[in-house]
Write a protein that holds these residues in place. Structure first.
Motif, PDB file in Angstrom:
ATOM      1  N   GLU A 527       0.824  -1.215   0.000  1.00  0.00           N
ATOM      2  CA  GLU A 527       0.000   0.000   0.000  1.00  0.00           C
ATOM      3  C   GLU A 527       0.855   1.261   0.000  1.00  0.00           C
ATOM      4  N   LEU A 531       0.462   4.201  -2.780  1.00  0.00           N
ATOM      5  CA  LEU A 531       0.345   5.644  -2.521  1.00  0.00           C
ATOM      6  C   LEU A 531       1.366   6.430  -3.335  1.00  0.00           C
ATOM      7  N   GLY A 534       0.421   6.495  -6.969  1.00  0.00           N
ATOM      8  CA  GLY A 534      -0.667   7.443  -7.198  1.00  0.00           C
ATOM      9  C   GLY A 534      -0.167   8.873  -7.267  1.00  0.00           C
TER      10      GLY A 534
END
Length: 553
Positions: A527, A531, A534
Motif C-alpha cells: 500500500e 500511494l 498514485g
C-alpha cells in the motif's frame, strides 16, 4: 560550450587525480589476501572514448532550435562526450557498462539553463513536445537515478543545473540560506564560510555533488549526527512544474496536511525540477576536532556509539569500523621513516592482550566552543573506557579528514585491475544492528561462493540517531570480465535482501533509483508503493519527469 565542469566520463572525479598505492607498503599484500588480486600485474586502462559505440541523438532540428532559443546555443549541447557524461551515474554497474560500451540510450541533448525562468521555459517546451526531462546535478549518483530508460522513444533532455550555483541570500537572524540547486558542495561551503557560516552537510560525494541532488535523494552527510540529514536541513524548496512553481516557505515547522516538502525530498526528479533550496546554516565553530578511538570488538564499538547517542554529548561524527574495515584503513597508511607511532601502539595493545586482527577503529568528531568540546570529550572518554576502548588522539582524525572524500578513486584503481567494488547501506534500530551486520556478511559470502570467486566485505557504523544508526557496507571481488555485471547482481541482491529480511531499510542515503527499486515494496509495503505510484501518476501523467525511477507504474 558551457564552462560547467564535470567528472570524467569513465570514472570518479577529475582527470589527473587517482588512488596511488605508492608508499603504502601494506596495501598490495592486503588486497592479495582479501580478494586474491595481484597488484603487480599491469593495469588495463579504461576504454578509449573513440572505441565506444554511441547511439546518435534523435532530437530534430526544430526542437533543438526551440531549446537553444531558451538557453542559448552555447548551452544546448549535442556533443557525444557531453551526452555520455550525462547518461549514467558512478556506480560500479554504470562504470562497467561504459567500459563495455553498453549504452542503449543516451540523452539526446544537454541543456544548461542560467536561471529558474529558463528552467521553467525548458520544462514548458519539453512537456509540450512530450519529451523526457532528467534533472542532472553533479552526476555522482550510484543508484541508477540518472539513466534514460533503454527503450525510450521520446527525446531525452538532460537538464543540467550547473549554472545555478549561487548562495542567493543569507538570513542571519534566522540561520537560513537560500542556495541554487546546482551548487556543488565545495562552492556552497566557500560562499557560506566567507560570511562565517556552514551548512554542515558533507556526504562522501561532497566534492562533486549538488544541493539539488542531495534533496532529490534524501542525502546524509558525515556530520549528520549534529547537523541532521538533508531532510532536516532543507526547510524551503522551489521546484518547477509544468503549470508553475512549487514554493515551500522555510518555516521551522507546519501543520498543513501531508507534507509537500517531504514529497519532494527523495523524489529523484519524478515531480519536477528543483531550482532552489533554503537550508539551515550554522556559525562556523570555534573548535573542530576529530579524535580516534580503538575498540576490542565490533559489539563493544556499537554499544559505545549507542551510549553516546543517549548521552548529553552530541558529537558531529560517530563512526566505528569493524575489524575488516579497520584492517583496510591500516593497510592504506603511508610508510613512515624512523619512529612509527602505529607500531608502538600495536605493540602496547598486544601486551595488553588485544587481538590485533580484531581491532575496531573509531572516529568521533566534536565542534563548538572550547569549553563545550572539552565537556563532550570527557563524556565520550568515559563511555569509551566503559566499553573497553582506548582514545588514540587527534592523529588518526587528521588522516580521516584528509582522506574522507578520496575513497571513490580506489574503485577506479581496482576496476582497472579487474576487480569490482561498490557499496550498500542501510539503517535499522540499535537492537538489530549486530544481527544485520552478521546476516549481510553471511549473505555476501554465500554469494561469493555462488559466483565462484573470493570476495571481500567490510562495514562501518555512521549517522547515529536516537533509535538506531546507519550501517555502510563495502564489497569487492575479482570479476569475470563479460559476466561482471551478472556476478555483481548476485552479490548486490544478497546484501539488499539481507537488509530487509533483518529489519533494515533498502537505502539510508543513496536513494532508490532503478538499483534499489526491486526491494521497495518489501521496505514500505504494497500500500505504501500504491500511494507513491498514485502521487507520481497524478503529478506526471505523461511520465515526462525522469520516468521509471523509484517505482515503475
Amino acid at each position: 560550450m558551457t564552462d560547467v565542469k564535470h567528472m570524467k566520463w569513465w570514472g570518479w572525479g577529475v582527470e589527473g587525480v587517482a588512488f596511488n598505492p605508492d608508499n603504502k607498503p601494506a596495501f598490495a599484500p592486503f588486497v592479495k589476501k582479501a580478494v586474491g588480486l595481484d597488484l603487480s600485474v599491469p593495469a588495463v586502462p579504461a576504454v578509449a572514448f573513440g572505441d565506444l559505440t554511441l547511439p546518435s541523438s534523435t532530437i530534430d532540428a526544430a526542437f533543438l532550435a526551440t531549446l537553444a532559443g531558451i538557453v542559448g546555443e552555447a548551452n544546448t549541447i549535442t556533443d557525444d562526450e557531453a551526452r555520455l557524461v550525462h547518461t549514467y551515474g558512478k556506480s560500479i554497474r554504470d562504470l562497467l557498462r561504459i567500459r563495455a560500451s553498453d549504452l542503449p540510450r543516451m540523452p539526446d541533448v544537454v541543456v544548461y539553463p542560467a536561471d529558474e525562468a529558463q528552467v521553467a521555459a525548458v520544462v514548458t517546451a519539453a512537456v509540450a513536445a512530450n519529451a523526457v526531462i532528467i534533472p542532472f546535478g553533479g552526476g555522482s549518483n550510484i543508484s541508477g537515478s540518472l539513466e534514460p530508460h533503454p527503450g525510450e522513444a521520446r527525446v531525452v533532455i538532460s537538464l543540467d543545473l550547473g549554472l545555478l550555483n549561487k548562495v542567493t541570500l543569507i538570513d542571519e537572524g534566522s540561520g537560513l540560506a537560500s542556495i541554487q540547486a546546482g551548487a556543488q558542495g565545495p562552492f556552497i561551503e566557500e560562499q557560506l564560510n566567507a560570511r562565517g557560516w556552514t551548512m554542515g552537510h558533507f556526504p562522501d560525494s561532497f566534492t562533486h555533488s549538488t544541493l539539488g541532488g542531495w534533496v532529490a535523494t534524501r542525502s546524509s552527510g558525515m556530520q549528520s549526527d549534529k547537523y541532521g540529514d538533508i531532510a532536516d536541513i532543507a526547510r524551503g524548496i522551489r521546484m518547477v512544474r509544468p503549470a508553475g512553481i512549487v514554493d515551500i516557505r522555510p518555516v521551522p515547522s507546519a501543520s498543513t496536511g501531508p507534507s509537500v516538502r517531504e514529497m519532494i525530498l527523495g523524489s529523484e526528479g519524478r515531480l519536477g525540477v528543483i531550482t532552489e533550496v533554503t537550508v539551515q546554516v550554522h556559525r562556523t565553530p570555534e573548535v573542530r576536532e576529530i579524535n580516534g578511538y580503538l575498540f576490542p570488538s565490533w559489539e563493544a564499538g556499537i554499544a559505545a556509539m549507542h551510549d553516546i547517542a543517549e548521552s548529553d554529548a552530541k558529537p558531529t561524527v560517530t563512526r566505528v569500523s569493524d575489524a575488516r574495515e579497520s584492517g583496510f584503513s591500516f593497510a592504506t597508511g603511508k610508510a613512515k621513516e624512523g619512529f612509527d607511532p602505529q607500531k608502538v601502539l600495536m605493540a602496547y595493545l598486544k601486551r595488553r592482550g588485544w587481538d590485533l586482527e580484531g581491532i575496531n577503529l573509531s572516529f568521533i568528531g566534536f565542534e563548538g566552543s572550547p569549553s563545550h568540546v572539552a565537556y563532550e570529550k570527557k563524556i565520550v572518554k568515559r563511555i569509551v573506557k566503559k566499553h573497553g576502548g582506548l582514545a588514540v588522539g587527534k592523529g588518526p582524525g587528521v588522516l580521516y579528514d584528509q582522506k574522507k572524500f578520496d575513497t571513490p578513486y580506489l574503485r577506479d584503481f581496482l576496476l582497472d585491475r579487474g576487480a569490482a567494488a561498490d557499496v550498500s547501506e542501510t539503517a535499522a534500530p540499535w537492537s538489530r544492528l549486530n544481527e544485520i551486520h552478521d546476516a549481510v556478511y553471511a549473505a555476501a559470502n554465500d554469494a561469493y561462493e555462488q559466483i565462484g570467486t573470493p570476495g571481500w566485505i567490510m562495514s562501518h557504523l555512521s549517522h547515529s540517531y536516537h533509535s538506531g544508526a546507519c550501517l555502510y557496507f563495502t564489497f569487492a571481488f575479482v570479476h569475470g570480465g563479460e559476466i561482471a555485471i551478472e556476478q555483481y547482481d548476485v552479490v548486490k541482491r544478497a546484501i539488499q535482501q539481507a537488509f530487509v529480511d533483518h529489519g533494515g531499510t533498502i537505502s539510508h542515503h543513496h536513494g532508490v533509483g532503478r538499483e534499489h527499486a526491486p526491494w521497495l515494496e518489501q521496505d514500505i509495503s504494497t500500500e505504501g508503493v500504491a500511494l507513491m505510484a498514485g502521487l507520481f501518476a497524478s503529478a506526471d501523467p505523461k511520465k515526462n519527469f525522469n520516468p521509471d525511477k523509484v517505482i515503475t507504474y
